[in-house]
Every structure is written in C-alpha cells, then in structure tokens.
Write an enzyme that holds these catalytic residues in place. Structure first.
Site, mmCIF file in Angstrom:
data_model
loop_
_atom_site.group_PDB
_atom_site.id
_atom_site.type_symbol
_atom_site.label_atom_id
_atom_site.label_comp_id
_atom_site.label_asym_id
_atom_site.label_seq_id
_atom_site.Cartn_x
_atom_site.Cartn_y
_atom_site.Cartn_z
ATOM 1 N N ASP A 8 -47.179 58.724 39.500
ATOM 2 C CA ASP A 8 -46.232 59.751 39.955
ATOM 3 C C ASP A 8 -46.213 60.913 38.953
ATOM 4 O O ASP A 8 -47.062 60.974 38.043
ATOM 5 C CB ASP A 8 -44.841 59.159 40.224
ATOM 6 C CG ASP A 8 -44.069 58.830 38.950
ATOM 7 O OD1 ASP A 8 -44.649 58.949 37.841
ATOM 8 O OD2 ASP A 8 -42.892 58.448 39.058
ATOM 9 N N CYS A 65 -46.013 54.701 36.765
ATOM 10 C CA CYS A 65 -44.915 55.659 36.965
ATOM 11 C C CYS A 65 -44.121 55.666 35.660
ATOM 12 O O CYS A 65 -44.681 55.356 34.606
ATOM 13 C CB CYS A 65 -44.084 55.319 38.206
ATOM 14 S SG CYS A 65 -43.197 53.742 38.149
ATOM 15 N N THR A 67 -41.627 53.707 34.623
ATOM 16 C CA THR A 67 -41.457 52.337 34.136
ATOM 17 C C THR A 67 -42.519 51.376 34.661
ATOM 18 O O THR A 67 -42.634 50.264 34.149
ATOM 19 C CB THR A 67 -40.099 51.778 34.591
ATOM 20 O OG1 THR A 67 -40.056 51.848 36.030
ATOM 21 C CG2 THR A 67 -38.946 52.579 34.007
ATOM 22 N N HIS A 98 -53.036 33.353 36.073
ATOM 23 C CA HIS A 98 -52.128 32.466 36.809
ATOM 24 C C HIS A 98 -51.672 33.041 38.152
ATOM 25 O O HIS A 98 -51.450 32.282 39.087
ATOM 26 C CB HIS A 98 -50.877 32.171 35.972
ATOM 27 C CG HIS A 98 -51.158 31.262 34.810
ATOM 28 N ND1 HIS A 98 -50.162 30.692 34.041
ATOM 29 C CD2 HIS A 98 -52.336 30.816 34.274
ATOM 30 C CE1 HIS A 98 -50.703 29.935 33.093
ATOM 31 N NE2 HIS A 98 -52.027 30.012 33.200
ATOM 32 N N HIS A 133 -52.428 26.984 40.301
ATOM 33 C CA HIS A 133 -51.947 28.365 40.457
ATOM 34 C C HIS A 133 -52.208 28.877 41.869
ATOM 35 O O HIS A 133 -51.431 29.669 42.401
ATOM 36 C CB HIS A 133 -52.609 29.266 39.416
ATOM 37 C CG HIS A 133 -52.364 28.798 38.015
ATOM 38 N ND1 HIS A 133 -51.099 28.704 37.482
ATOM 39 C CD2 HIS A 133 -53.217 28.357 37.061
ATOM 40 C CE1 HIS A 133 -51.183 28.237 36.244
ATOM 41 N NE2 HIS A 133 -52.457 28.011 35.966
#
Ligand code: RB5
Length: 154
Positions: A8, A65, A67, A98, A133
């Site tokens: 972004d 972005c 965060t 995993h 997994h």
C-alpha cells in the site's frame, strides 16, 4: 522462484527495496503495485497477489503495508491462501515448514529493510514438512470450504 509482490501507500519504498533484493537473488518478481505514496487501499494489492498465488501463476507472494496486518487479512479471504504476518525470520521459516504459508507479509512501519530481507530469505528457503502439519492445514481448509470443522464436534 517466481513471486508476486504488492503493497500500500505506506510501503512503496520497502516494496521497491525488497523487490530489487529478490531480483538480485535470482527470483522473478511480478509487482502488482502500488507506487502511489498518497493513498492506496491495501485490500486491492492483497487481493491481486492472493489471486495470482491461488491460480498458480506464481509460486508465492510478498505483501507489505504499514503493519502487514490489513493486507494479509485481505489476502486470506481468497480461497487457498495462507498469508502470514511475520516480523522476524524464525516465524517466517516456521510459517512455511508447519503452516505451508504461500504468502509472507510484514509491516514497513514495523521492520527495517535488512530485517525484511532476512524474513523473506527464511521464508523462501524453508520447505513445508507435511505429515501432521498437513492434517492441520486440511482442517483449516475444511473450515474454509464448509464453514465448519468436524473435529471440533468430537
Ligand atoms: C495505512 O494507514 C495502514 O492502516 C496500513 O498500511 C496497514 O498498516 C493496515 O493494516
């Protein structure tokens, strides 16, 4: 590896630096944008990268972005996508080993460029381990497909 990258308005510089780094490491990188530094709604690039990954047009995606949270939330709404926000290499590595993550996300306001390079390297070099997994990933897919999880009823 053939990768798609998206971001972004907050993460234009970080995207360009990581894109150049990935290319320097021999990867093919498709940049879905943005290069708009003013305002850009992260679901657009999250969706574009996720669709390319889900369609098998690329082998993985990188989303950035502020965060890493919003853009990964958007990507995870596309069926078959496992986008993981990781702020350090250990989680990035385990997200592939995993969780078989097919998109790595991080925040341009959270990590520096050198740490971001370590995060993408750890993620790219890790291999999914399968086995138990895979059972858990199948459960996640069941929730995605049916809206329910049979194992939760037992
Ligand atoms: C933009 O201000 C910010 O909300 C965005 O970059 C991201 O951090 C959202 O999760």
């Amino acid at each position: 590896m053939k990768l798609a990258i998206g971001n972004d308005h907050v993460a234009v510089d970080m995207k360009n630096e990581i894109k150049e780094y990935l290319i320097s490491q021999g990867h093919e990188v498709i940049d879905v944008g943005t290069n708009n530094r003013e305002r850009f709604n992260y679901p657009v690039s999250g969706y574009k990268v996720a669709k390319m990954v889900a369609a098998g047009e690329v082998e993985g995606g990188v989303l950035i972005c502020g965060t890493g949270v919003g853009i990964s939330l958007a990507a995870n709404k596309v069926k078959g996508i496992r986008a993981c926000v990781c702020s350090e290499p250990y989680s990035a590595q385990l997200s592939k080993q995993h969780n078989n993550s097919n998109i790595i996300a991080f925040g341009a306001r959270v990590v520096g460029v050198e740490l971001a390079k370590m995060i993408v390297d750890s993620w790219i070099n890790a291999k999914f381990e399968g086995g138990r997994h895979q059972t858990r990933i199948d459960m996640i897919a069941e929730i995605e497909e049916t809206g329910e999880l049979k194992a939760a009823e037992e």
